[in-house]
Design an enzyme around this catalytic site. Structure first.
Site, PDB file in Angstrom:
ATOM      1  CE  LYS A 164     -10.454  16.058 -11.222  1.00 12.58           C
ATOM      2  NZ  LYS A 164     -11.736  15.802 -10.555  1.00 12.58           N
ATOM      3  CB  VAL A 165     -11.754  24.196 -14.213  1.00 12.34           C
ATOM      4  CG1 VAL A 165     -11.460  25.427 -15.074  1.00 12.34           C
ATOM      5  CG2 VAL A 165     -11.913  22.971 -15.107  1.00 12.34           C
ATOM      6  CB  ALA A 169     -18.605  27.513 -15.731  1.00 16.11           C
ATOM      7  NE  ARG A 170     -21.896  22.568 -18.877  1.00 17.41           N
ATOM      8  CZ  ARG A 170     -20.668  22.150 -19.188  1.00 17.41           C
ATOM      9  NH1 ARG A 170     -19.738  23.068 -19.478  1.00 17.41           N
ATOM     10  NH2 ARG A 170     -20.375  20.867 -19.183  1.00 17.41           N
ATOM     11  CG  ASP A 179     -15.419  29.396 -24.167  1.00 22.26           C
ATOM     12  OD1 ASP A 179     -15.252  29.688 -25.371  1.00 22.26           O
ATOM     13  OD2 ASP A 179     -15.302  28.235 -23.727  1.00 22.26           O
ATOM     14  CD  GLU A 216     -22.634  27.107 -25.629  1.00 17.55           C
ATOM     15  OE1 GLU A 216     -22.234  26.026 -26.117  1.00 17.55           O
ATOM     16  OE2 GLU A 216     -22.108  27.631 -24.638  1.00 17.55           O
ATOM     17  CG  HIS A 236     -18.578  25.693 -25.409  1.00 17.65           C
ATOM     18  ND1 HIS A 236     -19.827  25.328 -24.988  1.00 17.65           N
ATOM     19  CD2 HIS A 236     -17.717  25.124 -24.517  1.00 17.65           C
ATOM     20  CE1 HIS A 236     -19.736  24.561 -23.911  1.00 17.65           C
ATOM     21  NE2 HIS A 236     -18.467  24.429 -23.612  1.00 17.65           N
ATOM     22  CG  LEU A 237     -13.092  28.519 -28.929  1.00 19.02           C
ATOM     23  CD1 LEU A 237     -12.151  29.602 -29.445  1.00 19.02           C
ATOM     24  CD2 LEU A 237     -13.262  27.425 -29.969  1.00 19.02           C
ATOM     25  N   GLY A 238     -13.294  26.264 -24.556  1.00 20.14           N
ATOM     26  CA  GLY A 238     -12.580  25.894 -23.337  1.00 20.14           C
ATOM     27  C   GLY A 238     -11.770  24.621 -23.446  1.00 20.14           C
TER      28      GLY A 238
END
Length: 546
Positions: free
Chosen positions: A153-154, A233-234, A258, A263, A282-284
């Protein structure tokens, strides 16, 4: 007594989601609960909604006294929920995997453009009292090749937006349907071709054992000098130390990240502090609209589950009657292993879209429910390269979402119906294979197995008969049938201290072609595998992790 169920919301949720919940149930919004307070409250609740900050442990399920029916995770990851304990206590766990899609894609594009034009570095420079126009000359996006690694999807939404910049888009994803990619002007290519030809690489793959540190020293060395990398992603899909080395060597010109392996990352992180790296915390998914969308999605899933509807976003298996599970247990394992084996035989760049599962049994169709077996084949096909948890509840939905059509055929045998099944066969059509001998006369990848003495066994690869236990790792070799070959391969593995747990040879005729199947406890080194491939009598081979 009040007939309405009670839903405990343990972390902040958007108002639209709360309104939906309140129209169906009594809603208790109690935030920042200690583990002890959560265990005390949970016995009065039918459902629980959390984000990532609340641990839903085994103690929580035990304290519920069986009343807790649903746990909703407002987001994608479910690391904070004990799935095994939830299943044991008959509690469904659902998440909200789709509402963040556009937000994550937009953030990926934001990092892509900011990196290309040095926005973050130039901003910091001006605020430090400098005016360095010549230092921060950027690069244009138009005409450049963007490799989208992970075309779900992304990744699809990123590709749509990047095309508006005039970029040429290629993508790698073993499960992406080619027709969907072509419909938006994207070419599906192999992993190696994607990283070797791209000017920009954007990562949208889940973190799985197969993708952990997939961007490492070896793969950075294959990239075009001056490549630029975006990751929303990760963190774990990149070997961060290797990325620093690639940046210092000029192989990677810039990176925009990101997400990180740890983290928040350490303050002294060489990667975070590198002058050619742009970072965000990590603002996705962090937009107002995405947070509201997550709230609505999880509220709908929880309400639907409390109404008894099957949830498409369920991430754990429902309870199965113990007598059925006991009888089918080895066949469930066989089905998953065959799916896992078959998908690893698919060559890179081939999209899996047509799978056929054939069951042979002496039982009447009404006496054999194959839904669980089909779900386990789906699990084996999809989970190795996906973060999705596949089970009886979501298997068909997950396969359909990825464009995989799974058909079933039952072959009724004469004889005693004492055993539920004789064999399970998995075939993948319209793909190329990493191991040509796995292609049957019909042109599809074919693997077949049976349960013998309670142990799942592989009995056929392509049209070759074999007989090996489906455990650990397997090496398949097609060879010229001649003396000494088994010893030669065994010696190579012995020198590497790799233990061979079993071996089987199936041949067409003496001194003709044969398939040797070896079970090994450890993964041999690349050097050892190359030595096996260099043996003159070995025509092809493949290593498979089960």
């Amino acid at each position: 007594m009040d007939a309405k169920p009670t839903i405990l919301v343990a972390e902040k949720l958007g108002e639209a989601g709360l309104d939906l919940l309140k129209g169906f149930a009594n809603v208790d919004c109690s935030y920042n609960l200690s583990p002890e307070e959560l265990c005390t409250k949970i016995s009065l609740c039918d459902a629980l909604i959390v984000r990532s900050g609340t641990k839903v442990s085994r103690e929580v399920f035990e304290s519920s006294g069986g009343r807790l029916k649903v746990v909703g995770r407002a987001g994608v990851g479910i690391d904070n929920v004990d799935l095994a304990a939830a299943t044991e206590h008959g509690c469904l766990v659902v998440n909200a995997p789709t509402a963040n899609t556009v937000a994550a894609a937009e953030h990926g594009i934001a990092l892509l453009t900011a990196m290309a034009r040095n926005v973050a570095q130039a901003d910091a420079s001006i605020k430090a009292g400098k005016w360095q126009r010549n230092k921060y000359v950027g690069v244009s996006l138009v005409g450049k090749t963007l490799a989208v690694m992970g075309f779900g999807k992304v990744g699809t939404e990123v590709a749509r937006r990047a095309k508006a910049f005039g970029m040429h888009i290629i993508a790698h994803d073993p499960y992406a349907p080619a027709d969907r990619a072509h419909a938006i002007g994207v070419d599906l290519v192999s992993f190696d071709e994607a990283i070797a030809t791209a000017d920009f690489i954007t990562l949208h793959m889940p973190l799985t054992p197969a993708t952990s540190k997939i961007l490492n020293d070896e793969n950075f060395a294959k990239m075009k000098k001056g490549v630029r990398i975006v990751n929303v992603a990760r963190g774990g899909v990149i070997d961060e130390d290797a990325l620093v080395r690639a940046l210092d060597a000029g192989i990677v010109a810039q990176a925009a990240l990101d997400v990180f392996t740890i983290e928040p990352p350490p303050q002294d992180s060489k990667l975070v502090n590198h002058e050619n790296v742009t970072v965000t915390p990590h603002l996705g998914a962090s937009t107002t609209e995405a947070q509201e969308g997550v709230a609505i999605e999880i509220a709908e899933a929880v309400v639907g589950a409390l109404r008894g509807e099957l949830a498409a976003t369920a991430v754990n298996a429902p309870m199965v009657p113990s007598e059925v599970l006991t009888e089918l247990k080895p066949y469930v394992t066989l089905a998953e292993k065959l799916g896992r084996l078959a998908v690893q035989l698919v060559a890179g760049g081939s999209g899996v879209n047509a799978v056929k599962v054939t069951y042979t049994s002496a039982r009447a169709p009404d006496d054999l429910d194959t839904r669980l077996l089909r779900a386990m084949v789906t699990k084996g096909l999809i989970e190795p390269i996906s973060s999705v948890f596949v089970n009886l509840v979501n298997a068909d939905f997950t396969a359909k979402q990825r464009g995989i059509r799974i058909s079933e055929e039952r072959v009724i045998l004469d004889g005693s119906p004492q055993k539920p099944l004789e064999t399970i066969r998995v075939q993948i059509a319209n793909v190329e294979s990493r191991f040509a001998s796995a292609i049957s006369d019909l042109g599809d990848i074919k693997v077949e197995g049976r349960v013998k003495d309670g142990i799942p066994r592989l009995t056929k690869v392509g049209d070759y008969g074999v007989d090996v236990s489906l455990e650990g790792n397997i090496i398949l070799c097609r060879q010229v049938d001649q003396p000494g070959l088994i010893g030669a391969v065994g010696s190579i593995l012995g020198e590497e201290n790799v233990n061979v747990s079993f071996m089987s040879v199936g041949r067409t005729a003496p001194r003709k072609q044969a398939i040797m199947t070896l079970g090994v406890d450890e993964k041999p080194s690349k050097e050892a595998l190359k030595k096996i491939g260099d043996i003159p009598a070995v025509e092809e081979f493949v290593f498979l992790a089960l």
